[in-house]
Write an enzyme that holds these catalytic residues in place. Structure first.
Site, PDB file in Angstrom:
ATOM      1  N   CYS A   1       6.817  -6.485  -6.875  1.00 55.38           N
ATOM      2  CA  CYS A   1       5.730  -6.279  -5.920  1.00 55.38           C
ATOM      3  C   CYS A   1       4.958  -7.575  -5.672  1.00 55.38           C
ATOM      4  O   CYS A   1       4.260  -7.700  -4.663  1.00 55.38           O
ATOM      5  CB  CYS A   1       4.791  -5.179  -6.398  1.00 55.38           C
ATOM      6  SG  CYS A   1       4.033  -5.467  -8.002  1.00 55.38           S
TER       7      CYS A   1
ATOM      8  N   GLN B   1       2.173  -2.342 -16.294  1.00 63.58           N
ATOM      9  CA  GLN B   1       2.544  -3.068 -17.506  1.00 63.58           C
ATOM     10  C   GLN B   1       1.520  -2.906 -18.621  1.00 63.58           C
ATOM     11  O   GLN B   1       1.879  -2.798 -19.798  1.00 63.58           O
ATOM     12  CB  GLN B   1       2.749  -4.552 -17.175  1.00 63.58           C
ATOM     13  CG  GLN B   1       3.237  -5.368 -18.372  1.00 63.58           C
ATOM     14  CD  GLN B   1       3.510  -6.807 -17.998  1.00 63.58           C
ATOM     15  OE1 GLN B   1       3.797  -7.111 -16.837  1.00 63.58           O
ATOM     16  NE2 GLN B   1       3.446  -7.704 -18.967  1.00 63.58           N
TER      17      GLN B   1
ATOM     18  N   HIS C   1       7.340  -9.013 -11.668  1.00 63.25           N
ATOM     19  CA  HIS C   1       7.050  -7.869 -10.810  1.00 63.25           C
ATOM     20  C   HIS C   1       7.527  -8.148  -9.386  1.00 63.25           C
ATOM     21  O   HIS C   1       7.062  -9.095  -8.749  1.00 63.25           O
ATOM     22  CB  HIS C   1       5.540  -7.598 -10.800  1.00 63.25           C
ATOM     23  CG  HIS C   1       4.999  -7.147 -12.118  1.00 63.25           C
ATOM     24  ND1 HIS C   1       4.522  -5.868 -12.322  1.00 63.25           N
ATOM     25  CD2 HIS C   1       4.867  -7.803 -13.298  1.00 63.25           C
ATOM     26  CE1 HIS C   1       4.113  -5.750 -13.581  1.00 63.25           C
ATOM     27  NE2 HIS C   1       4.301  -6.910 -14.186  1.00 63.25           N
TER      28      HIS C   1
ATOM     29  N   CYS D   1       6.837  -0.037 -10.744  1.00 64.63           N
ATOM     30  CA  CYS D   1       5.402  -0.166 -10.514  1.00 64.63           C
ATOM     31  C   CYS D   1       4.882   1.074  -9.788  1.00 64.63           C
ATOM     32  O   CYS D   1       5.413   1.464  -8.747  1.00 64.63           O
ATOM     33  CB  CYS D   1       5.140  -1.423  -9.684  1.00 64.63           C
ATOM     34  SG  CYS D   1       3.487  -1.516  -8.977  1.00 64.63           S
ATOM     35  N   GLU D   2       3.855   1.700 -10.354  1.00 67.70           N
ATOM     36  CA  GLU D   2       3.337   2.922  -9.746  1.00 67.70           C
ATOM     37  C   GLU D   2       2.557   2.666  -8.461  1.00 67.70           C
ATOM     38  O   GLU D   2       2.278   3.593  -7.708  1.00 67.70           O
ATOM     39  CB  GLU D   2       2.457   3.688 -10.739  1.00 67.70           C
ATOM     40  CG  GLU D   2       1.147   3.021 -11.080  1.00 67.70           C
ATOM     41  CD  GLU D   2       0.318   3.862 -12.049  1.00 67.70           C
ATOM     42  OE1 GLU D   2      -0.917   3.770 -11.955  1.00 67.70           O
ATOM     43  OE2 GLU D   2       0.889   4.582 -12.879  1.00 67.70           O
ATOM     44  N   HIS D   3       2.211   1.412  -8.193  1.00 66.94           N
ATOM     45  CA  HIS D   3       1.439   1.103  -6.991  1.00 66.94           C
ATOM     46  C   HIS D   3       2.323   0.936  -5.752  1.00 66.94           C
ATOM     47  O   HIS D   3       1.907   1.268  -4.639  1.00 66.94           O
ATOM     48  CB  HIS D   3       0.605  -0.164  -7.201  1.00 66.94           C
ATOM     49  CG  HIS D   3      -0.382  -0.040  -8.319  1.00 66.94           C
ATOM     50  ND1 HIS D   3      -0.686  -1.077  -9.174  1.00 66.94           N
ATOM     51  CD2 HIS D   3      -1.119   1.017  -8.729  1.00 66.94           C
ATOM     52  CE1 HIS D   3      -1.588  -0.669 -10.053  1.00 66.94           C
ATOM     53  NE2 HIS D   3      -1.862   0.589  -9.799  1.00 66.94           N
ATOM     54  N   HIS D   4       3.542   0.392  -5.945  1.00 66.38           N
ATOM     55  CA  HIS D   4       4.400   0.122  -4.794  1.00 66.38           C
ATOM     56  C   HIS D   4       5.801   0.710  -4.946  1.00 66.38           C
ATOM     57  O   HIS D   4       6.630   0.562  -4.044  1.00 66.38           O
ATOM     58  CB  HIS D   4       4.525  -1.393  -4.568  1.00 66.38           C
ATOM     59  CG  HIS D   4       3.208  -2.078  -4.376  1.00 66.38           C
ATOM     60  ND1 HIS D   4       2.555  -2.725  -5.402  1.00 66.38           N
ATOM     61  CD2 HIS D   4       2.404  -2.182  -3.284  1.00 66.38           C
ATOM     62  CE1 HIS D   4       1.409  -3.217  -4.947  1.00 66.38           C
ATOM     63  NE2 HIS D   4       1.288  -2.896  -3.674  1.00 66.38           N
TER      64      HIS D   4
END
Length: 202
Positions: free
Chosen positions: A165, A135, A163, A94-97
């Site tokens: 996250c 995703q 996920h 995941c690019e956010h976390h």
């Protein structure tokens, strides 16, 4: 160095690759210190390098070309209304976390003048998944790549994933699954064709 039988980009190989991995390891060593650990204790001495090698592996998609993967095995169209490959396992970040998300991809395409060797579709999924992703974009990129490289009449792709996250932090919901769908070409207007795909992967 090769992964899944594919060479890394020549510009990121040999001594340059090792230099980058060592630099990543240095950052992991500092992260361990900042979170309150002692990176010099026995159990952690080799952890920064192990983590760096793992990160290099799971982000190998940055050093692969999805179109080139597909072009390695394009054959003359041999006749099939729809080709379906279901339950292709994938692992991404995941690019956010920068936490893993993982699941399966099922896809189908309607050939025009060419078809693809079946083993190349899982390799394509890996190349697109093994980088920092979301995703929704993962699903769309797979769909678009097959359509453009193969000149297929239409492509449809469904992705189901969990996920970490969501499971390890934040709302901490363990049983949730995210489903994304993308399609193009003949699948856009043909409801029956889309239903045929869903029946095939159910």
């Amino acid at each position: 160095m090769t992964t899944d039988g594919l060479d890394f980009d020549a510009e990121v190989s040999g001594s340059d690759e090792q230099k980058r991995i060592e630099e990543i390891a240095g950052h992991y060593r500092e992260i361990l210190r900042l979170v309150g650990e002692d990176p010099t204790r026995d159990g952690l001495l080799k952890t920064p390098m192990r983590a760096a090698k793992a990160m290099w592996f799971v982000t190998q998609g940055y050093r692969q070309n999805p179109s080139d993967i597909l072009r390695q095995a394009i054959f003359e169209y041999a006749g099939s209304r729809m080709v379906v490959v279901r339950d292709i396992e994938f692992y991404s970040m995941c690019e956010h976390h920068i936490l893993p998300f993982f699941g399966t991809v099922s896809l189908a395409y309607v050939p025009d003048s060419a078809m693809i060797g079946l083993s190349k579709l899982p390799r394509l999924v890996n190349a697109i998944a093994r980088k920092l992703q979301v995703q929704e974009r993962l699903t769309a990129e797979i769909c678009s790549e097959v359509k453009s490289t193969l000149s297929a009449k239409g492509v449809i792709c469904q992705c189901r994933a969990q996920h970490l996250c969501m499971q390890m932090r934040g709302v901490e919901k363990q049983l949730s699954t995210t489903v994304t769908l993308d399609y193009n070409g003949v699948f856009e207007n043909d409801v029956m064709l889309r239903q045929e795909f869903f029946n095939a992967i159910s």
